[in-house]
Design a protein around this motif. Sequence first.
Motif, short mmCIF file in Angstrom:
data_model
loop_
_atom_site.label_atom_id
_atom_site.label_comp_id
_atom_site.label_asym_id
_atom_site.label_seq_id
_atom_site.Cartn_x
_atom_site.Cartn_y
_atom_site.Cartn_z
N UNK A 189 -5.49 5.31 10.66
CA UNK A 189 -5.50 5.77 9.67
C UNK A 189 -4.11 5.57 8.51
N UNK A 190 -4.39 6.28 7.34
CA UNK A 190 -3.42 6.20 5.95
C UNK A 190 -2.07 6.94 6.64
N UNK A 191 -1.38 6.28 7.13
CA UNK A 191 0.32 7.35 7.39
C UNK A 191 1.21 7.26 5.83
N UNK A 192 1.61 6.17 5.31
CA UNK A 192 2.04 5.54 4.22
C UNK A 192 0.98 5.30 3.00
N UNK A 193 2.12 4.75 2.37
CA UNK A 193 1.81 4.33 1.12
C UNK A 193 2.56 3.30 0.58
N UNK A 194 3.03 1.88 0.36
CA UNK A 194 3.70 1.09 0.27
C UNK A 194 4.22 1.49 -1.32
#
Lengths: 390, 372
Positions: free
Chosen positions: A216-221
Motif C-alpha cells: 500500500x502507498x504509505x507516503x510520497x517521496x
Amino acid sequence: MAGVPIPPKTNSSARVNDAESANNPFVYNGSVESESGQGSGVVAEHPNLFFTAAHVVYDEETSKWMAPPLWLGGGGREELSLPPEVVRSMQSRGYFRWSAYAENVDREGQNSPKAFSRDIALAWGLQPFFLGEPAQLDFSGYKNLRKHKDQTMITGYPALLDYTGDPGDGYLHSTTPEFTTFKEASHKYLYATHISTGPGNSGGPVWIDEGDGEWAVAGLLVSGRPSEAGIYSMTTAMKSFLKSAAPAIGGPRKSMKNGPKAIGTSTMRMVLAKPKKIPDGVHRWTKIPFKISRFDEGAKALSITVDLGITTGHRGDLIVALLTPSGEMSILHDGEGAGEDDLVIEDQIVDMEGLDDATANGTWALLVQDRLTGDPTVVTRFELEVLAEK
Amino acid sequence: MPARHRPLLAVALAAAVVWGGMSLWPEPAAVVPPVAAVSPPVKPPAARTGRERISEDWQSILAACEKGEDPEKIRRQLADLKKRWLEEDDLYLVAAMSAHLLRGGADAKTGIPFEVGGGRSLKGWPTLRVFLLEMLGVTDPDLAAEVAREVLGTTGSAEEYAVALKALLQKGPWRAPDAELEGYFSTMLGKPDWQKSAGLAEALDLARVVATPAATATLAAWLDQSPPAREVGAMALHETAAADARLVTELIAEQPGLFEDQGSLRASLMARATVLEAGQPELVDGYLRNPAVSVEEKREFLAVYPLRSATTGYRLYGSPPAPYERAAVVADDQAALEAVGRWKADPALAELLPEMGRLEGRLQAWVKQGEE
C-alpha cells in the motif's frame, strides 16, 4: 583497518527489471511531466487519480497556476513490455493541492520542512490512468512508517541516482525492501537516512508491505540528499483530499468509500432504549449520549449511519445534530419542512466530510432542540451505526 | 405574537444573571460548615458536580499555561478537556461557564499555533479564549452567537475574531444576515495589526462561504493592495471563483483597474470562467479583446484556460472545497473548444494564435477523453 566500524550501506535505488515492472506494485507507477519539470507519481484509490508531489506542479518562483500535468504510465517507455491497454499515458484534467502548501512555501520557502509537510498533489483525469484496480493508500502511513515494523521501499523515475551518480534513463527504479527507520521532521513530513533515490523521483510512492504480496502507498517521496529521503506520509486527511476530487471524476467508487476492502473494519450499532421527550421551545441541546468502547484504541470512524424517528407536530421547529467523541458536530436537520409533522431519517449515512478524524470510541451524542413552543416532541427511535477501523 | 414564535428570552437572561454574578464558581459559603484547621474531605471524582469538574479543569489548564508548560502537552490537555466537557450531560452548563469566562476576560496563551482540523473544529488553540469560544459554539449555538457579537466588537485577537465569526456562520437559525457578515469581514481585513495573522488567513474563506458580490469585492479590493498575506488571499479568491466563477469574473469586468498590476492573478481568475453559464462567454471575449489588458496577460490566460485545478483543505466555516463536477467540466470544455475555433478565425486576435493553437490541442484531447 581494524576497529573502524564499517558504515551501513546506503539503500540506493536500482533499476527494476522489465519483467518485474509489470507486476504489483510497480505497475501503478508513472512519471509526471509538468511545466516546472519532471517527477514521479502513483495511481491510487481510483483509476482516474494519481498522486505526485505538489512541487512537481507548482513553481515557487512565479507561484502561478500551471496546465495540468501529463501522466506517463510505466514511464512512457514504449519499448518495455508493459501492456499498453493497462498502463496509459494521458494529460490530466486538473489537480488539487493543499491550500497550506503555497502558504508554507510563501512563508518559509519550498525546501522547508513546513512546505514538505504539505507537499502532495492529486491529479484527476476524465479517463483512467490505469485500467484495473488501482493501488491502495495506507491512511495510517504516518503512524505505520514510524513503527518500522513492516518492510518499505521507494519506487519512481529518478533522472539521476544521487548516491551513485548513475543516470536513471527514464526507467523505473526501486530501493530494496527493508525495515527503514523513518523519523518525524515536521508533522507528516518524515525522513530516513541511508536510503537514497534522486532528482526526478519527487512524488514517487513509498510502499509498505501489507503481507501476502500486497503493498500500500504509505507516503510520497518529496525531498532527498545523497543518503537521505524525505517523505510526505499519509493520514486520514487524505480522505478529505479524495472527496474534493470525487465530483470531478464522477463520484467515488467503492474503494474510495472507506469500504471494508481497504482495511479491516468493525461495526457497532447502538439503539435508543426508551423514548426521550424534548423540552418544548427551549433553545438548548437535549443530549442523548451513546458510549462506545469496543473498538481498538485510537481506531477512526470510517462511516456513520443514523436511523431516527421524532414525533412532532412541526418538523420545522427542530434542529438535530450528531456530536462525535472528538467534538465535531454535523447538523442532520436544521428546520426544514415547516408545518410538516414527524421527522424520519432512515438509515442515512452521515456526511463524513470533516469527520475524518473522528475517533470511534467515546461518547457519541444526538443533539436535539425544539426551538418553538406549542408541540410536544419525542425522540421515539434512534439507532447509530459506527463502522470503524479494526 | 403566536405562542410558537415566542423565544425564551427570560430563560437566557436568568442564566446570564446567575453566571454574571459569580466569580470563578466558589461554592456557596453556607453549604460549607466552618470546621477549623481540618482539611476538607476530598470528594471522589464521581461525586463532584459538573460545575466542580469544569471549574477544576479550568484552573488546572490555566495554571499549566501560566507556567509555560510544553505546548504539545497543553494541546493534549485541551483535546482531552474538550472531550470530557462534551461528555457532560448538561451541555448548557459547559456553555454557560465558557461564556462566563469569556465575558470575564480570563485568558492565557498556550503556545500552540492556530490550526483547523476536520469537521470545522480546531486542532490548535493559541489562547484559552479561542478554546472557550469553540466549546461555546458546540455546546450552545444561541449563547455562542450572542457572545460572538460581543467578542467581535471588542477583541484585539484575529484568531478570536475568526472563531467568533464561526458562530454566526453556523447553519440553521444561528446564521447571521449576509450584510452583517460582510461588515465583520470588511472590518477584519482593515485591521493593520492582523495582516499576517493565522486568524485572518483562515477567515478569508468567509468570501467563499458567504458567496455574495459584496464579500467577494471586499476580498478583491484588499488583495488588490498586495497585502502581506497576498498568497493566501489569492488562494481564497481562487476558491471563491472555483465555487462560483461569476462572482469574480463579473467583478473583474466591472472594475477594469482591478489587479492591473497583478496580471498573472487576473489571468488565472478569468480562466475559471464557466463558458456554459449565461453571460460568461461574453465576459471572456471582452477580456481577450480588451486593449487595456496586456498581450502577456492574455497569453497567461490562454495557457491555463479553462482552469479546473484547485486548492483544498480543512476549513473553519464551510466544507473543504470540492468545486468541479465531471459533467460540467466536460460540457464546458466542449463549449470552450468551440469558442477557441472562433477566436482563431478572428484577425483581431492574430497575435495570440500560437497560444490558441496549444489551447485547442489540450481542449481537443480533453473533449475526446470526455466522450469516451
